[in-house]
Motif scaffolding. Structure first.
Motif, PDB file in Angstrom:
ATOM      1  N   VAL A 144      -2.383  -1.728  13.637  1.00 16.20           N
ATOM      2  CA  VAL A 144      -2.900  -1.308  12.103  1.00 16.20           C
ATOM      3  C   VAL A 144      -1.969  -1.844  11.146  1.00 16.20           C
ATOM      4  CG1 VAL A 144      -4.109   0.716  13.088  1.00 16.20           C
ATOM      5  CG2 VAL A 144      -1.795   1.028  11.957  1.00 16.20           C
ATOM      6  N   GLY A 145      -0.852  -2.312  11.640  1.00 16.68           N
ATOM      7  CA  GLY A 145       0.116  -2.783  10.540  1.00 16.68           C
ATOM      8  C   GLY A 145       0.109  -4.491  10.327  1.00 16.68           C
ATOM      9  N   LYS A 146       1.083  -4.859   9.850  1.00 17.97           N
ATOM     10  CA  LYS A 146       0.897  -6.617   9.426  1.00 17.97           C
ATOM     11  C   LYS A 146       0.920  -7.227  10.437  1.00 17.97           C
ATOM     12  CE  LYS A 146       4.001  -5.698   5.325  1.00 17.97           C
ATOM     13  NZ  LYS A 146       5.324  -6.138   4.793  1.00 17.97           N
ATOM     14  N   SER A 147       1.254  -6.942  11.733  1.00 15.01           N
ATOM     15  CA  SER A 147       1.174  -7.605  13.066  1.00 15.01           C
ATOM     16  C   SER A 147      -0.252  -7.609  13.305  1.00 15.01           C
ATOM     17  CB  SER A 147       2.192  -7.369  14.248  1.00 15.01           C
ATOM     18  OG  SER A 147       3.406  -7.436  13.471  1.00 15.01           O
ATOM     19  N   GLY A 148      -1.224  -6.808  13.246  1.00 16.69           N
ATOM     20  CA  GLY A 148      -2.203  -6.633  13.542  1.00 16.69           C
ATOM     21  C   GLY A 148      -3.445  -6.619  12.271  1.00 16.69           C
ATOM     22  N   PHE A 149      -4.135  -5.614  12.066  1.00 15.49           N
ATOM     23  CA  PHE A 149      -5.355  -5.788  11.188  1.00 15.49           C
ATOM     24  C   PHE A 149      -4.826  -5.710   9.865  1.00 15.49           C
ATOM     25  CE2 PHE A 149      -7.120  -4.087  15.063  1.00 15.49           C
ATOM     26  CZ  PHE A 149      -8.157  -5.140  15.280  1.00 15.49           C
ATOM     27  N   GLY A 150      -3.398  -5.420   9.466  1.00 13.04           N
ATOM     28  CA  GLY A 150      -2.890  -5.273   7.945  1.00 13.04           C
ATOM     29  C   GLY A 150      -3.666  -4.031   7.159  1.00 13.04           C
ATOM     30  N   LEU A 151      -3.761  -2.888   7.819  1.00 15.67           N
ATOM     31  CA  LEU A 151      -4.688  -1.960   6.944  1.00 15.67           C
ATOM     32  C   LEU A 151      -3.554  -1.296   5.742  1.00 15.67           C
ATOM     33  CD1 LEU A 151      -6.234   0.182   9.956  1.00 15.67           C
ATOM     34  CD2 LEU A 151      -7.274  -1.879   8.626  1.00 15.67           C
ATOM     35  N   ASP A 152      -4.241  -0.986   4.898  1.00 16.87           N
ATOM     36  CA  ASP A 152      -3.293  -0.242   3.685  1.00 16.87           C
ATOM     37  C   ASP A 152      -2.986   1.331   4.341  1.00 16.87           C
ATOM     38  OD1 ASP A 152      -5.105   1.914   2.899  1.00 16.87           O
ATOM     39  OD2 ASP A 152      -6.348   0.442   2.253  1.00 16.87           O
ATOM     40  N   PRO A 153      -1.902   1.853   3.546  1.00 19.64           N
ATOM     41  CA  PRO A 153      -1.350   3.010   4.097  1.00 19.64           C
ATOM     42  C   PRO A 153      -2.291   4.085   4.398  1.00 19.64           C
ATOM     43  CG  PRO A 153       0.127   2.103   2.487  1.00 19.64           C
ATOM     44  CD  PRO A 153      -1.249   1.245   2.660  1.00 19.64           C
ATOM     45  N   LEU A 154      -3.186   4.321   3.516  1.00 21.88           N
ATOM     46  CA  LEU A 154      -4.387   5.267   3.527  1.00 21.88           C
ATOM     47  C   LEU A 154      -5.220   5.037   4.858  1.00 21.88           C
ATOM     48  CD1 LEU A 154      -5.722   7.880   2.459  1.00 21.88           C
ATOM     49  CD2 LEU A 154      -7.153   6.316   1.039  1.00 21.88           C
ATOM     50  N   GLN A 155      -5.629   3.914   5.186  1.00 19.41           N
ATOM     51  CA  GLN A 155      -6.520   3.701   6.181  1.00 19.41           C
ATOM     52  C   GLN A 155      -5.595   3.894   7.525  1.00 19.41           C
ATOM     53  OE1 GLN A 155      -7.329  -0.419   5.259  1.00 19.41           O
ATOM     54  NE2 GLN A 155      -9.337  -0.160   4.431  1.00 19.41           N
ATOM     55  N   GLN A 156      -4.246   3.564   7.410  1.00 22.20           N
ATOM     56  CA  GLN A 156      -3.453   3.618   8.559  1.00 22.20           C
ATOM     57  C   GLN A 156      -3.520   5.253   9.005  1.00 22.20           C
ATOM     58  OE1 GLN A 156       0.327   1.721   8.640  1.00 22.20           O
ATOM     59  NE2 GLN A 156      -0.497   0.069   7.528  1.00 22.20           N
ATOM     60  N   ARG A 157      -3.132   6.108   8.070  1.00 23.77           N
ATOM     61  CA  ARG A 157      -2.968   7.453   7.884  1.00 23.77           C
ATOM     62  C   ARG A 157      -4.478   8.026   8.798  1.00 23.77           C
ATOM     63  NH1 ARG A 157       0.093   7.557   3.070  1.00 23.77           N
ATOM     64  NH2 ARG A 157      -1.707   7.856   1.936  1.00 23.77           N
ATOM     65  N   VAL A 158      -5.478   7.590   8.181  1.00 24.87           N
ATOM     66  CA  VAL A 158      -6.984   7.993   8.840  1.00 24.87           C
ATOM     67  C   VAL A 158      -6.732   7.739  10.246  1.00 24.87           C
ATOM     68  CG1 VAL A 158      -9.262   7.575   8.819  1.00 24.87           C
ATOM     69  CG2 VAL A 158      -8.037   7.919   6.581  1.00 24.87           C
ATOM     70  N   VAL A 159      -6.268   6.686  10.796  1.00 26.22           N
ATOM     71  CA  VAL A 159      -6.477   6.036  12.125  1.00 26.22           C
ATOM     72  C   VAL A 159      -5.501   7.152  12.756  1.00 26.22           C
ATOM     73  CG1 VAL A 159      -5.774   4.342  13.513  1.00 26.22           C
ATOM     74  CG2 VAL A 159      -7.028   3.787  11.647  1.00 26.22           C
ATOM     75  N   TYR A 160      -4.449   7.256  12.186  1.00 26.78           N
ATOM     76  CA  TYR A 160      -3.399   8.234  13.087  1.00 26.78           C
ATOM     77  C   TYR A 160      -4.074   9.590  13.225  1.00 26.78           C
ATOM     78  CZ  TYR A 160       0.060   4.520  11.924  1.00 26.78           C
ATOM     79  OH  TYR A 160       0.701   3.443  11.934  1.00 26.78           O
ATOM     80  N   ILE A 161      -4.693  10.196  12.300  1.00 24.47           N
ATOM     81  CA  ILE A 161      -5.166  11.572  12.322  1.00 24.47           C
ATOM     82  C   ILE A 161      -6.291  11.572  13.415  1.00 24.47           C
ATOM     83  CG2 ILE A 161      -6.343  13.221  10.894  1.00 24.47           C
ATOM     84  CD1 ILE A 161      -5.139  12.310   8.471  1.00 24.47           C
ATOM     85  N   ALA A 162      -7.165  10.474  13.211  1.00 24.47           N
ATOM     86  CA  ALA A 162      -8.218  10.483  14.342  1.00 24.47           C
ATOM     87  C   ALA A 162      -7.322  10.554  15.858  1.00 24.47           C
ATOM     88  CB  ALA A 162      -8.926   9.120  14.020  1.00 24.47           C
ATOM     89  N   ILE A 163      -6.518   9.624  16.012  1.00 27.79           N
ATOM     90  CA  ILE A 163      -6.111   9.449  17.076  1.00 27.79           C
ATOM     91  C   ILE A 163      -5.356  10.760  17.673  1.00 27.79           C
ATOM     92  CG2 ILE A 163      -4.023   8.421  18.336  1.00 27.79           C
ATOM     93  CD1 ILE A 163      -4.553   5.832  16.915  1.00 27.79           C
TER      94      ILE A 163
END
Length: 316
Positions: A251-270
């Protein structure tokens, strides 16, 4: 120094998991090295496999002493595994760091997901217990498992252990011991492949030594634990941890480059899915234990009834 201590603990944790489940030493160690170091994916995999030479040797000896190894299967899956690992090490060594990092993270995340689902939802079949395992099954399994292990920094166990468990032809403890022992061949072949292609460049021998020390301490403990610790709970725990850690890369720069809010949503879901999987695993484990107790009680009742019948017939 503190980083090396953490890496040593990672080696201990990884070997406890691997020696108990028959999988996830490389996946666990590689996942944490990606998070803790700036090494290239090829150098990380090379570092982990160098450490695995020692940990798999000690683990194999420990499992052998506890009677957990089928040596015929070790040879028939380990040699093809070594060939696949050498090829995989060559492929990874010739990928650029920019391309290799998301590839490795994807492989690790998929393996983590597989471990989580495998031990959360599926039991262990024993219907074919004792039947021989054929080379036409073990050879391609070894080639594929060895290739994935080298390119992903781990994968020998997640590929080999569930396949042997699903066959139902080996006792679960012997599946774990056999896969752990054959991993020595895979680790040696992968290390030779990386050294031939990298020449030791970028490999962190200090980290390899720390992982080795931690793994050697854990190996005999894990060989004993495999007889007692619930695999469903350990698999659910480790699978979720691997998914969460490798999601950081994707989800970071090496991958899809999501913004911090989107990253948090992904982490919460996981984390939510991980917690649900663990709770489900625990409920299923308790149910299986209750069924085992009922079955054992029924067998005792049937045995005593048969003995009573024999005594009555004898008295007549």
């Amino acid at each position: 120094m503190p980083t090396l201590l953490i890496i040593g603990f990672v080696g201990l944790l990884g070997q406890l998991v691997d020696g108990s489940l028959g999988m996830a030493f490389g996946v666990t160690a590689t996942t944490f090295l990606i998070a803790l170091t700036t090494l290239s994916p090829a150098a990380i995999s090379a570092t982990v496999h160098l450490a695995e030479i020692g940990t798999s040797l000690v683990s194999g000896v420990s499992h052998w002493k506890f009677g957990n190894v089928d040596w015929r299967v070790v040879a028939r899956i380990g040699i093809p595994g070594g060939i696949g690992a050498f090829v995989g090490a060559t492929v990874l060594s010739n990928l650029s760091t920019e391309d290799a990092k998301p590839v490795m993270a994807t492989i690790l995340l998929v393996l983590g997901l597989y471990v989580l689902l495998r031990f959360t939802f599926r039991g262990i079949s024993t219907k074919n217990l004792g039947k021989p395992l054929k080379s036409r099954f073990l050879t391609p399994l070894g080639l594929f498992g060895g290739f994935i292990d080298a390119t992903g920094g781990g994968g020998w166990g997640p590929v080999g252990t569930p396949a042997l468990l699903a066959s139902g032809r080996l006792e679960p403890r012997k599946v774990v011991g056999t896969i752990d022992t054959s991993e020595f061949i895979v680790a040696v072949a992968a290390s030779l492949g990386f050294l031939a292609n990298l020449g030791g460049e970028g490999v962190d021998f200090g980290a390899a030594g720390a992982i080795l020390i931690g793994g050697v301490i854990a190996a005999p403990i894990a060989a004993f634990v495999v007889r007692h610790f619930p695999p469903r709970l350990l698999g659910a725990t480790v699978g979720g941890l691997i998914i969460l850690t490798n999601a950081r890369t994707l989800v970071g720069k090496s991958g899809f480059g999501l913004d911090p809010l989107q990253q948090r949503v992904v982490y919460i879901a996981i984390v939510a899915l991980w917690a649900a999987a663990f709770v489900y695993s625990f409920v299923q484990y308790r149910r299986d234990k209750a069924l085992e107790s009922v079955d054992a009680l029924s067998e005792i009742v049937e045995l005593r009834s048969a003995e009573s019948g024999q005594e009555l017939a004898t008295s007549k």
